[in-house]
Design an enzyme around this catalytic site. Structure first.
Site, mmCIF file in Angstrom:
data_model
loop_
_atom_site.group_PDB
_atom_site.id
_atom_site.type_symbol
_atom_site.label_atom_id
_atom_site.label_comp_id
_atom_site.label_asym_id
_atom_site.label_seq_id
_atom_site.Cartn_x
_atom_site.Cartn_y
_atom_site.Cartn_z
ATOM 1 N N ASN A 32 -6.868 -10.545 17.643
ATOM 2 C CA ASN A 32 -6.026 -11.734 17.845
ATOM 3 C C ASN A 32 -5.030 -10.573 18.454
ATOM 4 O O ASN A 32 -3.805 -11.007 18.686
ATOM 5 C CB ASN A 32 -5.341 -12.598 16.761
ATOM 6 C CG ASN A 32 -5.484 -11.967 15.355
ATOM 7 O OD1 ASN A 32 -5.369 -10.569 15.471
ATOM 8 N ND2 ASN A 32 -4.574 -12.623 14.506
ATOM 9 N N ASP A 58 -7.929 -15.829 17.661
ATOM 10 C CA ASP A 58 -8.488 -15.518 16.275
ATOM 11 C C ASP A 58 -9.231 -16.165 15.434
ATOM 12 O O ASP A 58 -9.216 -17.753 15.401
ATOM 13 C CB ASP A 58 -6.833 -16.340 15.245
ATOM 14 C CG ASP A 58 -6.245 -16.075 13.836
ATOM 15 O OD1 ASP A 58 -7.558 -15.903 12.500
ATOM 16 O OD2 ASP A 58 -5.624 -15.841 13.703
ATOM 17 N N ILE A 59 -9.786 -15.391 14.364
ATOM 18 C CA ILE A 59 -11.096 -15.870 13.661
ATOM 19 C C ILE A 59 -11.055 -16.912 13.062
ATOM 20 O O ILE A 59 -12.146 -17.920 12.750
ATOM 21 C CB ILE A 59 -11.869 -15.152 12.625
ATOM 22 C CG1 ILE A 59 -11.000 -14.217 11.916
ATOM 23 C CG2 ILE A 59 -12.354 -13.927 13.615
ATOM 24 C CD1 ILE A 59 -11.770 -13.328 10.450
ATOM 25 N N SER A 84 -5.183 -4.162 6.649
ATOM 26 C CA SER A 84 -6.126 -3.247 5.857
ATOM 27 C C SER A 84 -5.340 -2.492 5.263
ATOM 28 O O SER A 84 -4.834 -1.209 4.661
ATOM 29 C CB SER A 84 -6.924 -2.320 6.433
ATOM 30 O OG SER A 84 -6.798 -2.386 7.347
ATOM 31 N N THR A 124 -14.997 -1.799 1.038
ATOM 32 C CA THR A 124 -14.497 -0.627 1.040
ATOM 33 C C THR A 124 -14.642 -0.164 -0.347
ATOM 34 O O THR A 124 -14.722 -1.014 -1.500
ATOM 35 C CB THR A 124 -12.360 -0.768 1.016
ATOM 36 O OG1 THR A 124 -12.266 0.605 0.281
ATOM 37 C CG2 THR A 124 -12.471 -2.699 0.296
ATOM 38 N N TYR A 148 -6.009 -5.892 -1.580
ATOM 39 C CA TYR A 148 -7.059 -5.408 -0.407
ATOM 40 C C TYR A 148 -7.985 -5.184 -0.879
ATOM 41 O O TYR A 148 -8.788 -6.348 -0.367
ATOM 42 C CB TYR A 148 -6.460 -4.176 0.410
ATOM 43 C CG TYR A 148 -6.917 -3.656 1.025
ATOM 44 C CD1 TYR A 148 -7.350 -4.100 2.115
ATOM 45 C CD2 TYR A 148 -7.444 -2.952 0.539
ATOM 46 C CE1 TYR A 148 -8.580 -3.999 3.239
ATOM 47 C CE2 TYR A 148 -8.826 -1.831 1.997
ATOM 48 C CZ TYR A 148 -8.847 -3.123 3.047
ATOM 49 O OH TYR A 148 -10.192 -2.140 3.782
ATOM 50 N N LYS A 152 -10.982 -8.260 -0.268
ATOM 51 C CA LYS A 152 -12.534 -7.383 0.039
ATOM 52 C C LYS A 152 -14.166 -7.918 -0.194
ATOM 53 O O LYS A 152 -15.006 -8.292 -0.426
ATOM 54 C CB LYS A 152 -12.815 -6.524 0.516
ATOM 55 C CG LYS A 152 -11.616 -5.461 1.521
ATOM 56 C CD LYS A 152 -12.532 -5.735 2.742
ATOM 57 C CE LYS A 152 -11.513 -5.895 4.040
ATOM 58 N NZ LYS A 152 -11.842 -5.671 5.325
ATOM 59 N N ASN A 177 -12.728 6.995 3.094
ATOM 60 C CA ASN A 177 -11.550 7.159 3.471
ATOM 61 C C ASN A 177 -12.140 7.492 4.690
ATOM 62 O O ASN A 177 -12.033 8.501 5.261
ATOM 63 C CB ASN A 177 -10.857 8.818 3.128
ATOM 64 C CG ASN A 177 -9.830 8.063 1.189
ATOM 65 O OD1 ASN A 177 -10.110 8.056 0.554
ATOM 66 N ND2 ASN A 177 -7.894 8.543 1.831
ATOM 67 N N GLY A 291 -1.726 3.210 -8.620
ATOM 68 C CA GLY A 291 -2.832 2.191 -8.556
ATOM 69 C C GLY A 291 -3.069 3.356 -7.392
ATOM 70 O O GLY A 291 -5.187 3.156 -7.004
HETATM 71 N N1 UDP Z 1 -1.144 10.862 -0.105
HETATM 72 C C1 UDP Z 1 0.268 11.430 0.196
HETATM 73 N N2 UDP Z 1 0.663 11.189 1.277
HETATM 74 C C2 UDP Z 1 1.189 10.129 2.111
HETATM 75 C C3 UDP Z 1 0.334 9.553 1.946
HETATM 76 C C4 UDP Z 1 -1.113 9.419 0.853
HETATM 77 O O1 UDP Z 1 -0.311 12.356 -1.172
HETATM 78 O O2 UDP Z 1 2.293 10.410 1.937
HETATM 79 C C5 UDP Z 1 -2.111 11.055 -0.933
HETATM 80 C C6 UDP Z 1 -2.631 9.289 -1.994
HETATM 81 O O3 UDP Z 1 -2.255 9.517 -2.711
HETATM 82 C C7 UDP Z 1 -4.233 9.423 -2.084
HETATM 83 C C8 UDP Z 1 -4.782 10.533 -0.563
HETATM 84 O O4 UDP Z 1 -3.606 10.841 -0.282
HETATM 85 O O5 UDP Z 1 -4.141 10.482 -3.307
HETATM 86 C C9 UDP Z 1 -5.251 9.548 0.234
HETATM 87 O O6 UDP Z 1 -4.572 8.596 0.697
HETATM 88 P P1 UDP Z 1 -4.475 6.856 1.700
HETATM 89 O O7 UDP Z 1 -3.900 6.392 1.647
HETATM 90 O O8 UDP Z 1 -4.674 8.012 3.151
HETATM 91 O O9 UDP Z 1 -6.152 6.382 1.364
HETATM 92 P P2 UDP Z 1 -6.553 6.169 0.244
HETATM 93 O O10 UDP Z 1 -7.494 6.856 -0.971
HETATM 94 O O11 UDP Z 1 -5.243 4.989 -1.106
HETATM 95 O O12 UDP Z 1 -7.236 5.533 0.340
#
Ligand code: UDP
Length: 336
Positions: A32, A58-59, A84, A124, A148, A152, A177, A291
């Protein structure tokens, strides 16, 4: 074989569509365009020199989706269409419940109605939450710490009940990642707002930000910054094709982790990016992000053993180089 890809204009979806076309699958894309650009579809055609059907749909629109299934004899669905962004999911949870869970409920309904009973699902590592042990195995406890991941996980469970009730066979792929871009430099990551580490670091040499904030340097890791398992988007695409074939071969529903199994800290990623771009990247220490677990790495042994998956891009420098090749020419994503 004809594969329906929902969210095929998005980051991982567009890489899968490219790979499917290059391997001579027929592809139908449903998207979409709410968080993606039709330009990615144009660029897939440039890379592959092949055409495919696209429905701007849109699904959640079951009537339209029924039409898609009636107009195309679909053998399997690969389902990416979802929101996401972890941060956004915490401030607007119902948006995620609606689009991700209700959206997938509608998709499953039209699949069942049209007798399409194979689905590969984009899941994820966020389904695990704070891990009790690393590397994480598929059998580890699932306990998401954000909306999120919760949506999932709920979808994985919904598919499992639909397997029991209607014989819908699914493979859920739990990515760690996702990063990097297609070697052509024509498709890549383009989130708005961007929240992922590598694209944010690359905004510094691109002149879009002055420094990168490192979220916490007091974690229980070697250099105090968070450790993550970075897996190239083309390797993820390969795994989806293997999963499609696993289902087409008549195998049972299953769940697989997808990661390199090697962890890199935020500081290591910054240092490696400096080597790729050939300049110093300014960084500043900042508060921890809520988190964030200290270390998340995958055991992907099961995907290797059962699907025969072999990630090719396991060198961080090489992965970042593909991302830079995309971002340096697309400072504003597909708008450039
Ligand atoms: N991170 C950071 N600065 C940023 C964005 C991300 O230090 O501006 C850190 C984040 O705290 C995590 C890692 O980079 O430890 C990867 O974050 P990302 O959001 O890419 O992926 P996630 O692991 O949250 O899925």
């Amino acid at each position: 074989m004809k594969i329906l890809v929902t969210g095929g204009a998005g980051y991982i979806g567009s890489h899968l569509v490219t790979e499917l076309l290059q391997q001579n699958y027929e592809v139908v894309v449903v998207d979409n365009l709410s968080t993606s650009s039709e330009k990615s579809l144009e660029n897939i055609k440039k890379i592959t020199n092949k055409d495919f059907k696209f429905y701007n749909c849109d699904i959640k629109d079951i009537e339209k989706m029924n039409k898609v299934f009636q107009e195309n004899k679909i053998d399997a669905v690969v389902h990416f269409a979802a929101y996401s962004l972890v941060g956004e999911s915490m401030t607007t949870p119902l948006k995620y419940y609606d689009n991700n869970i209700y959206g997938t409920k509608c998709l499953l309904e039209s699949m069942i109605e049209n007798n399409v009973k194979k689905i590969v699902f984009s899941s994820t590592a966020a389904v695990y939450g704070e891990p009790k042990q690393v590397p994480i195995l598929e059998t580890n406890e699932t306990n998401p710490t954000n909306t999120y991941g919760e949506t999932k996980l709920a979808i994985e469970k919904m598919m499992s009940w639909c397997d029991k009730a209607y014989g819908v066979k699914y493979v859920a792929l739990r990515y760690f990642n996702a990063c990097g871009a297609h070697p052509s430099g024509l498709i890549g990551e383009n989130h708005n707002p961007e929240s992922h580490l590598i694209p944010i670091i690359l905004q510094v040499p691109n002149g879009k930000r002055e420094f990168i904030s490192v979220f916490g340097d007091d974690y229980n890791t070697e250099d105090g910054t968070c450790v993550r398992d970075y897996i190239h988007v083309c390797d993820l695409a390969d795994a989806h094709i293997l999963a499609v074939n696993y289902l087409l071969d008549g195998n049972e529903s299953n769940v697989f982790n997808l990661g390199n199994g090697v962890g890199f800290s935020v500081k290591e990623v910054i240092t490696e990016t400096e080597k790729v771009v050939g300049e110093k990247i300014n960084s500043k220490m900042a508060e921890r992000r809520a988190g964030d677990p200290a270390t998340l790495t995958a055991s992907s042994q099961k995907a290797k053993d059962v699907l025969g998956w072999k990630p090719k891009m396991n060198n961080l420098n090489q992965i970042i180089a593909t991302a830079w090749n995309w971002h340096k020419n697309h400072k504003n994503g597909f708008e450039d």
